[in-house]
Enzyme design. Structure first.
Site, PDB file in Angstrom:
ATOM      1  N   ALA A   3       0.713  -7.368   4.412  1.00  0.00           N
ATOM      2  CA  ALA A   3       0.267  -8.084   3.208  1.00  0.00           C
ATOM      3  C   ALA A   3       0.448  -9.588   3.412  1.00  0.00           C
ATOM      4  O   ALA A   3      -0.423 -10.390   3.041  1.00  0.00           O
ATOM      5  CB  ALA A   3       1.071  -7.613   1.992  1.00  0.00           C
ATOM      6  N   PRO A  18       9.204  -4.268  -0.108  1.00  0.00           N
ATOM      7  CA  PRO A  18      10.344  -3.993   0.767  1.00  0.00           C
ATOM      8  C   PRO A  18      10.029  -4.280   2.241  1.00  0.00           C
ATOM      9  O   PRO A  18       8.916  -4.020   2.700  1.00  0.00           O
ATOM     10  CB  PRO A  18      10.619  -2.505   0.572  1.00  0.00           C
ATOM     11  CG  PRO A  18       9.776  -2.053  -0.538  1.00  0.00           C
ATOM     12  CD  PRO A  18       8.803  -3.114  -0.910  1.00  0.00           C
ATOM     13  N   ASP A  35      -2.534  -2.194   9.611  1.00  0.00           N
ATOM     14  CA  ASP A  35      -2.648  -2.141   8.148  1.00  0.00           C
ATOM     15  C   ASP A  35      -3.138  -3.456   7.540  1.00  0.00           C
ATOM     16  O   ASP A  35      -3.280  -3.549   6.323  1.00  0.00           O
ATOM     17  CB  ASP A  35      -1.281  -1.826   7.524  1.00  0.00           C
ATOM     18  CG  ASP A  35      -0.772  -0.443   7.885  1.00  0.00           C
ATOM     19  OD1 ASP A  35      -1.602   0.431   8.215  1.00  0.00           O
ATOM     20  OD2 ASP A  35       0.449  -0.232   7.832  1.00  0.00           O
ATOM     21  N   LYS A  41       0.839  -1.213   0.000  1.00  0.00           N
ATOM     22  CA  LYS A  41       0.000   0.000   0.000  1.00  0.00           C
ATOM     23  C   LYS A  41       0.868   1.254   0.000  1.00  0.00           C
ATOM     24  O   LYS A  41       2.019   1.240   0.451  1.00  0.00           O
ATOM     25  CB  LYS A  41      -0.963   0.023   1.192  1.00  0.00           C
ATOM     26  CG  LYS A  41      -0.326  -0.028   2.601  1.00  0.00           C
ATOM     27  CD  LYS A  41       0.176   1.287   3.144  1.00  0.00           C
ATOM     28  CE  LYS A  41       0.834   1.137   4.500  1.00  0.00           C
ATOM     29  NZ  LYS A  41       1.637   2.283   4.912  1.00  0.00           N
ATOM     30  N   GLY A  69       4.379  -4.444   3.971  1.00  0.00           N
ATOM     31  CA  GLY A  69       4.743  -5.769   3.452  1.00  0.00           C
ATOM     32  C   GLY A  69       4.397  -6.884   4.423  1.00  0.00           C
ATOM     33  O   GLY A  69       3.824  -7.908   4.028  1.00  0.00           O
ATOM     34  N   GLY A 126       9.634  -1.115   4.943  1.00  0.00           N
ATOM     35  CA  GLY A 126       9.732  -0.042   3.952  1.00  0.00           C
ATOM     36  C   GLY A 126       8.610   0.971   4.018  1.00  0.00           C
ATOM     37  O   GLY A 126       8.573   1.901   3.223  1.00  0.00           O
TER      38      GLY A 126
HETATM   39  O1  C5P Z   1      -0.528  -1.998  14.344  1.00  0.00           O
HETATM   40  P1  C5P Z   1       0.898  -2.279  14.098  1.00  0.00           P
HETATM   41  O2  C5P Z   1       1.390  -3.515  14.826  1.00  0.00           O
HETATM   42  O3  C5P Z   1       1.276  -2.319  12.664  1.00  0.00           O
HETATM   43  O4  C5P Z   1       1.701  -1.057  14.710  1.00  0.00           O
HETATM   44  C1  C5P Z   1       3.081  -1.090  14.930  1.00  0.00           C
HETATM   45  C2  C5P Z   1       3.454   0.046  15.838  1.00  0.00           C
HETATM   46  O5  C5P Z   1       3.291   1.299  15.160  1.00  0.00           O
HETATM   47  C3  C5P Z   1       2.628   0.195  17.104  1.00  0.00           C
HETATM   48  O6  C5P Z   1       3.144  -0.584  18.152  1.00  0.00           O
HETATM   49  C4  C5P Z   1       2.735   1.670  17.412  1.00  0.00           C
HETATM   50  O7  C5P Z   1       3.981   1.958  18.024  1.00  0.00           O
HETATM   51  C5  C5P Z   1       2.789   2.292  16.021  1.00  0.00           C
HETATM   52  N1  C5P Z   1       1.459   2.741  15.560  1.00  0.00           N
HETATM   53  C6  C5P Z   1       0.878   3.844  16.143  1.00  0.00           C
HETATM   54  N2  C5P Z   1      -0.348   4.264  15.713  1.00  0.00           N
HETATM   55  C7  C5P Z   1      -0.985   3.635  14.715  1.00  0.00           C
HETATM   56  C8  C5P Z   1      -0.401   2.510  14.099  1.00  0.00           C
HETATM   57  C9  C5P Z   1       0.826   2.084  14.546  1.00  0.00           C
HETATM   58  O8  C5P Z   1       1.457   4.459  17.054  1.00  0.00           O
HETATM   59  N3  C5P Z   1      -2.176   4.082  14.295  1.00  0.00           N
END
Ligand code: C5P
Length: 307
Positions: free
Chosen positions: A113, A103, A145, A11, A110, A106
């Site tokens: 996905a 990547p 995501d 994305k 990824g 990146g």
């Molecule tokens: O949800 P995900 O595991 O991909 O998020 C990884 C990290 O990115 C979270 O632990 C947080 O530190 C940060 N994050 C955030 N706010 C979001 C999405 C992600 O602070 N809306």
């Protein structure tokens, strides 16, 4: 033994508006995702032993920290298979073979996905027929995501990015993506965002109406002007050389240029395929990035492509 292969897209965030950090450590966001035709594939094969294991191969276009994809239970695809197995109450195992093109670290989702692809592939080989809405809910438990990777197209993300709804979008968009040699950690970029904005009253994250209008009209030039990413300054602060890559794209007439998500991939919107090729050559020659890839969006979400 049964096998299923699912292809799942990367994305780009056309807009990423970020609010103040929540007590749970996440940030409220308002984002517009677009899925592009840079895809990973996950092949799931039933595993009679009952184990869940994973292997990863790279197609050579993913120069970011490939060695850093974990192969243990923390791998997002393994977590996806484990979660689905738990919730569906099945005891079967699965071997996951991930073919990576997107990547690593990146800013193009990824890992998300791969998690979306693993959910769908396991659902097929375990013969579960889980309703899509449930899969999307499980996806949200795995990462912010992941739901979008199942849905694809062009969509708005709210909450922490996991509440996804489609938006009206016309047109086909040509992107040039400049990949970096090493990835950036998403939590580190959000933490840098907090540091840079510590004196500001947190805004309510909003998408600019001009961006929605550009998408409705299929107007690439207007979309280019409206692209925005609240995490860009934080990514550039951690990786100052990204400013040079962005400048090269702007010099060769990109309709818009921005850091993709939490970076370090930078994305450049081209007017057409030929313009995308010209920009790719200029970015490659500039020596400001490790690799350059062209991509087209929007494309659909994770989908089965065979056994
Ligand atoms: O949800 P995900 O595991 O991909 O998020 C990884 C990290 O990115 C979270 O632990 C947080 O530190 C940060 N994050 C955030 N706010 C979001 C999405 C992600 O602070 N809306």
């Amino acid at each position: 033994m049964r096998s299923a292969t699912v292809r799942s897209p990367a994305k780009i965030n056309l807009a990423l508006a970020v609010g103040g950090v929540r007590p749970d450590g996440y940030h409220p966001v308002a984002t517009i995702y677009q899925a592009v035709d840079l895809c990973d594939e996950v092949r799931a094969t039933t595993q009679p032993s009952g184990d869940i294991d994973v292997t990863v191969t790279y197609d050579g276009r993913s120069p970011t920290e490939t060695a850093k994809v974990p192969l243990g239970p923390e791998n997002l695809a393994v977590r996806a298979a484990t979660l689905l197995r738990e919730r569906a109450g099945v005891s079967d195992g699965v071997s996951l073979a991930i073919r990576k093109v997107i990547p690593v670290s990146g800013g193009m989702a990824g890992g998300s996905a791969d998690a979306a692809a693993a959910l769908l592939a396991c659902d097929l080989v375990w013969d579960l027929s889980t309703p899509k809405a449930w899969l999307v809910q499980l996806a949200g438990e795995l990462g912010s995501d992941v739901p979008f990777a199942l849905v694809g197209g062009t969509a708005m993300g709210t909450g922490r990015g996991d509440q996804v709804s489609p938006v009206l979008a016309r047109g086909r968009y040509y992107w040039v993506l400049a990949l970096a040699a090493t990835g950036l950690s998403t939590p580190a970029v959000f933490a840098e965002y907090d540091r840079l904005n510590r004196d500001l009253v947190p805004p309510d994250p909003q998408i600019a109406p001009a961006l929605m209008a550009a998408l409705r009209a299929g107007d690439a030039a207007a979309l280019g002007v409206a692209l925005s990413n609240d995490l860009q300054d934080a990514a550039v602060s951690l990786r100052p050389e990204l400013a040079h890559t962005l400048a090269v794209g702007e010099e060769c007439g990109a309709l818009g240029a921005l850091v993709s998500g939490s970076g370090p991939t930078t994305a450049f919107l081209a007017g057409d395929e030929e313009h995308a090729l010209d920009m790719s050559l200029a970015l490659t020659r500039s020596g400001t990035c490790a690799d350059v890839v062209q991509a087209v969006g929007p494309v659909g979400g994770a989908k089965p492509i065979g056994g």
